[in-house]
Design a protein around this motif. Structure first.
Motif, PDB file in Angstrom:
ATOM      1  N   THR A  79     -45.832   4.518   0.415  1.00  0.00           N
ATOM      2  CA  THR A  79     -44.981   4.360  -0.756  1.00  0.00           C
ATOM      3  C   THR A  79     -43.849   3.393  -0.435  1.00  0.00           C
ATOM      4  O   THR A  79     -43.176   3.532   0.574  1.00  0.00           O
ATOM      5  CB  THR A  79     -44.372   5.711  -1.169  1.00  0.00           C
ATOM      6  N   LEU A  80     -43.696   2.378  -1.286  1.00  0.00           N
ATOM      7  CA  LEU A  80     -42.632   1.400  -1.103  1.00  0.00           C
ATOM      8  C   LEU A  80     -41.364   1.903  -1.783  1.00  0.00           C
ATOM      9  O   LEU A  80     -41.414   2.521  -2.853  1.00  0.00           O
ATOM     10  CB  LEU A  80     -43.040   0.056  -1.707  1.00  0.00           C
ATOM     11  N   THR A  81     -40.224   1.658  -1.169  1.00  0.00           N
ATOM     12  CA  THR A  81     -38.946   2.056  -1.768  1.00  0.00           C
ATOM     13  C   THR A  81     -38.183   0.820  -2.207  1.00  0.00           C
ATOM     14  O   THR A  81     -38.258  -0.235  -1.568  1.00  0.00           O
ATOM     15  CB  THR A  81     -38.087   2.841  -0.750  1.00  0.00           C
ATOM     16  N   LYS A  82     -37.465   0.943  -3.294  1.00  0.00           N
ATOM     17  CA  LYS A  82     -36.708  -0.174  -3.838  1.00  0.00           C
ATOM     18  C   LYS A  82     -35.320   0.297  -4.234  1.00  0.00           C
ATOM     19  O   LYS A  82     -35.171   1.271  -4.966  1.00  0.00           O
ATOM     20  CB  LYS A  82     -37.438  -0.743  -5.064  1.00  0.00           C
ATOM     21  N   GLU A  83     -34.298  -0.397  -3.721  1.00  0.00           N
ATOM     22  CA  GLU A  83     -32.923  -0.047  -4.053  1.00  0.00           C
ATOM     23  C   GLU A  83     -32.515  -0.740  -5.353  1.00  0.00           C
ATOM     24  O   GLU A  83     -32.847  -1.895  -5.590  1.00  0.00           O
ATOM     25  CB  GLU A  83     -31.967  -0.459  -2.931  1.00  0.00           C
ATOM     26  N   LYS A  84     -31.760  -0.028  -6.177  1.00  0.00           N
ATOM     27  CA  LYS A  84     -31.274  -0.626  -7.416  1.00  0.00           C
ATOM     28  C   LYS A  84     -29.964   0.046  -7.827  1.00  0.00           C
ATOM     29  O   LYS A  84     -29.616   1.125  -7.342  1.00  0.00           O
ATOM     30  CB  LYS A  84     -32.312  -0.491  -8.524  1.00  0.00           C
ATOM     31  N   ILE A  85     -29.244  -0.640  -8.724  1.00  0.00           N
ATOM     32  CA  ILE A  85     -27.980  -0.097  -9.221  1.00  0.00           C
ATOM     33  C   ILE A  85     -28.270   1.159 -10.030  1.00  0.00           C
ATOM     34  O   ILE A  85     -29.161   1.192 -10.875  1.00  0.00           O
ATOM     35  CB  ILE A  85     -27.247  -1.124 -10.102  1.00  0.00           C
ATOM     36  N   ASN A  86     -27.489   2.193  -9.775  1.00  0.00           N
ATOM     37  CA  ASN A  86     -27.649   3.459 -10.466  1.00  0.00           C
ATOM     38  C   ASN A  86     -27.084   3.357 -11.889  1.00  0.00           C
ATOM     39  O   ASN A  86     -25.882   3.137 -12.068  1.00  0.00           O
ATOM     40  CB  ASN A  86     -26.912   4.558  -9.691  1.00  0.00           C
ATOM     41  N   PRO A  87     -27.902   3.507 -12.917  1.00  0.00           N
ATOM     42  CA  PRO A  87     -27.410   3.435 -14.305  1.00  0.00           C
ATOM     43  C   PRO A  87     -26.319   4.468 -14.586  1.00  0.00           C
ATOM     44  O   PRO A  87     -25.394   4.212 -15.368  1.00  0.00           O
ATOM     45  CB  PRO A  87     -28.672   3.731 -15.138  1.00  0.00           C
ATOM     46  N   ALA A  88     -26.410   5.626 -13.940  1.00  0.00           N
ATOM     47  CA  ALA A  88     -25.402   6.668 -14.138  1.00  0.00           C
ATOM     48  C   ALA A  88     -24.045   6.219 -13.590  1.00  0.00           C
ATOM     49  O   ALA A  88     -22.992   6.562 -14.147  1.00  0.00           O
ATOM     50  CB  ALA A  88     -25.843   7.959 -13.454  1.00  0.00           C
ATOM     51  N   TYR A  89     -24.076   5.443 -12.495  1.00  0.00           N
ATOM     52  CA  TYR A  89     -22.838   4.913 -11.921  1.00  0.00           C
ATOM     53  C   TYR A  89     -22.183   3.932 -12.887  1.00  0.00           C
ATOM     54  O   TYR A  89     -20.969   3.982 -13.120  1.00  0.00           O
ATOM     55  CB  TYR A  89     -23.126   4.217 -10.588  1.00  0.00           C
ATOM     56  N   VAL A  90     -22.987   3.028 -13.460  1.00  0.00           N
ATOM     57  CA  VAL A  90     -22.476   2.036 -14.411  1.00  0.00           C
ATOM     58  C   VAL A  90     -21.855   2.736 -15.618  1.00  0.00           C
ATOM     59  O   VAL A  90     -20.761   2.386 -16.071  1.00  0.00           O
ATOM     60  CB  VAL A  90     -23.611   1.095 -14.878  1.00  0.00           C
ATOM     61  N   ALA A  91     -22.549   3.758 -16.127  1.00  0.00           N
ATOM     62  CA  ALA A  91     -22.043   4.507 -17.280  1.00  0.00           C
ATOM     63  C   ALA A  91     -20.747   5.233 -16.932  1.00  0.00           C
ATOM     64  O   ALA A  91     -19.798   5.250 -17.717  1.00  0.00           O
ATOM     65  CB  ALA A  91     -23.101   5.501 -17.748  1.00  0.00           C
ATOM     66  N   TRP A  92     -20.692   5.832 -15.722  1.00  0.00           N
ATOM     67  CA  TRP A  92     -19.497   6.559 -15.285  1.00  0.00           C
ATOM     68  C   TRP A  92     -18.303   5.619 -15.195  1.00  0.00           C
ATOM     69  O   TRP A  92     -17.202   5.955 -15.632  1.00  0.00           O
ATOM     70  CB  TRP A  92     -19.763   7.212 -13.941  1.00  0.00           C
ATOM     71  N   LYS A  93     -18.505   4.431 -14.638  1.00  0.00           N
ATOM     72  CA  LYS A  93     -17.420   3.463 -14.481  1.00  0.00           C
ATOM     73  C   LYS A  93     -16.881   3.007 -15.830  1.00  0.00           C
ATOM     74  O   LYS A  93     -15.671   2.859 -16.014  1.00  0.00           O
ATOM     75  CB  LYS A  93     -17.907   2.252 -13.678  1.00  0.00           C
ATOM     76  N   LYS A  94     -17.807   2.774 -16.776  1.00  0.00           N
ATOM     77  CA  LYS A  94     -17.378   2.348 -18.117  1.00  0.00           C
ATOM     78  C   LYS A  94     -16.534   3.435 -18.773  1.00  0.00           C
ATOM     79  O   LYS A  94     -15.487   3.162 -19.365  1.00  0.00           O
ATOM     80  CB  LYS A  94     -18.600   2.037 -18.982  1.00  0.00           C
ATOM     81  N   THR A  95     -16.998   4.666 -18.661  1.00  0.00           N
ATOM     82  CA  THR A  95     -16.273   5.779 -19.258  1.00  0.00           C
ATOM     83  C   THR A  95     -14.918   5.966 -18.585  1.00  0.00           C
ATOM     84  O   THR A  95     -13.898   6.201 -19.244  1.00  0.00           O
ATOM     85  CB  THR A  95     -17.089   7.083 -19.135  1.00  0.00           C
ATOM     86  N   ASN A  96     -14.895   5.866 -17.267  1.00  0.00           N
ATOM     87  CA  ASN A  96     -13.657   6.044 -16.514  1.00  0.00           C
ATOM     88  C   ASN A  96     -12.622   4.985 -16.890  1.00  0.00           C
ATOM     89  O   ASN A  96     -11.444   5.305 -17.109  1.00  0.00           O
ATOM     90  CB  ASN A  96     -13.954   5.969 -15.016  1.00  0.00           C
ATOM     91  N   LYS A  97     -13.067   3.734 -16.981  1.00  0.00           N
ATOM     92  CA  LYS A  97     -12.153   2.645 -17.329  1.00  0.00           C
ATOM     93  C   LYS A  97     -11.573   2.861 -18.720  1.00  0.00           C
ATOM     94  O   LYS A  97     -10.377   2.650 -18.946  1.00  0.00           O
ATOM     95  CB  LYS A  97     -12.886   1.304 -17.266  1.00  0.00           C
ATOM     96  N   PHE A  98     -12.426   3.289 -19.641  1.00  0.00           N
ATOM     97  CA  PHE A  98     -11.952   3.533 -20.999  1.00  0.00           C
ATOM     98  C   PHE A  98     -10.925   4.660 -21.042  1.00  0.00           C
ATOM     99  O   PHE A  98      -9.871   4.549 -21.669  1.00  0.00           O
ATOM    100  CB  PHE A  98     -13.127   3.863 -21.924  1.00  0.00           C
ATOM    101  N   LEU A  99     -11.228   5.771 -20.359  1.00  0.00           N
ATOM    102  CA  LEU A  99     -10.322   6.920 -20.381  1.00  0.00           C
ATOM    103  C   LEU A  99      -8.979   6.603 -19.730  1.00  0.00           C
ATOM    104  O   LEU A  99      -7.933   7.031 -20.209  1.00  0.00           O
ATOM    105  CB  LEU A  99     -10.965   8.120 -19.682  1.00  0.00           C
TER     106      LEU A  99
END
Length: 202
Positions: A79-99
């Motif tokens: 099984t090959l593994t692939k690293e990628k940006i976590n969508p939950a992290y992006v969403a959390w950062k957007k919410t945090n910046k707004f709040l």
């Protein structure tokens, strides 16, 4: 976590247009009397959008990178593994910046008053002219960030007001030029003249 993973930029935009403005604003003078009411308003507002867990820290910041599994082929057991940006992290950062922006808006009046008070009361003291002007500029820049722009002319006047009596002679000269319609002086030029005068005093 799923709540954050599904959060879109459109939703954050909706939050920014529907979250109520908190009043009265929390200030240094009314903190003791208004904090509980201010806090209840904040929690009520974010609760309406199911963001209270994010605000209180119950939802920690997700990992930036996640690893996904990809089968190389149906015949391969590896099984090959692939690293990628976590969508939950992006969403959390957007919410945090707004709040954070929204919360600062509820106390920015207090911050602006504090910064303006620093401009009006800060004295040069043991600082040299360069250090003093730099400090006053930082106050003005931070105040501009709160929505109150300080002109160079006003900033220069605050600088002159904060100088000691040993600078009276040059202050009188610069003040008369500031008030003159025909011989104005820039902040940069005034700083140069003040530093030159300071060298003569040493």
């Amino acid at each position: 976590m799923e709540k954050l993973a599904n959060l879109s930029s459109t939703q954050v935009s909706i939050f920014s247009s529907t979250l109520q403005v908190i009043t009265p604003k929390l200030t240094k003078n009314n903190y003791k009397d208004n904090y509980r009411f201010w806090r209840s308003q904040v929690l009520s507002a974010v609760g309406a959008h199911e963001l209270e867990d994010h605000l209180t820290g119950s939802i920690p910041c997700p990992d930036l990178i996640i690893v996904s599994d990809n089968d190389s082929s149906s015949q391969s057991s590896e099984t090959l593994t692939k690293e990628k940006i976590n969508p939950a992290y992006v969403a959390w950062k957007k919410t945090n910046k707004f709040l954070v922006t929204w919360l600062l808006a509820s106390i920015s009046e207090s911050r602006a008053l504090h910064l303006r008070n620093l401009l009006q009361t800060t004295q040069k003291g043991s600082m040299n002219v360069s250090e003093f002007v730099k400090k006053m500029k930082s106050f003005a820049e931070n105040l501009s960030g709160s929505g109150q722009v300080i002109s160079d002319e006003d900033l220069l006047q605050y600088v002159l007001d904060g100088l000691g009596p040993e600078f009276d002679a040059v202050v009188v000269n610069l003040t008369s030029r500031i008030e003159s319609k025909f011989d104005s002086v820039s902040l940069q030029e005034a700083q140069f003249l003040l530093q030159k005068y300071e060298m003569r005093l040493e």
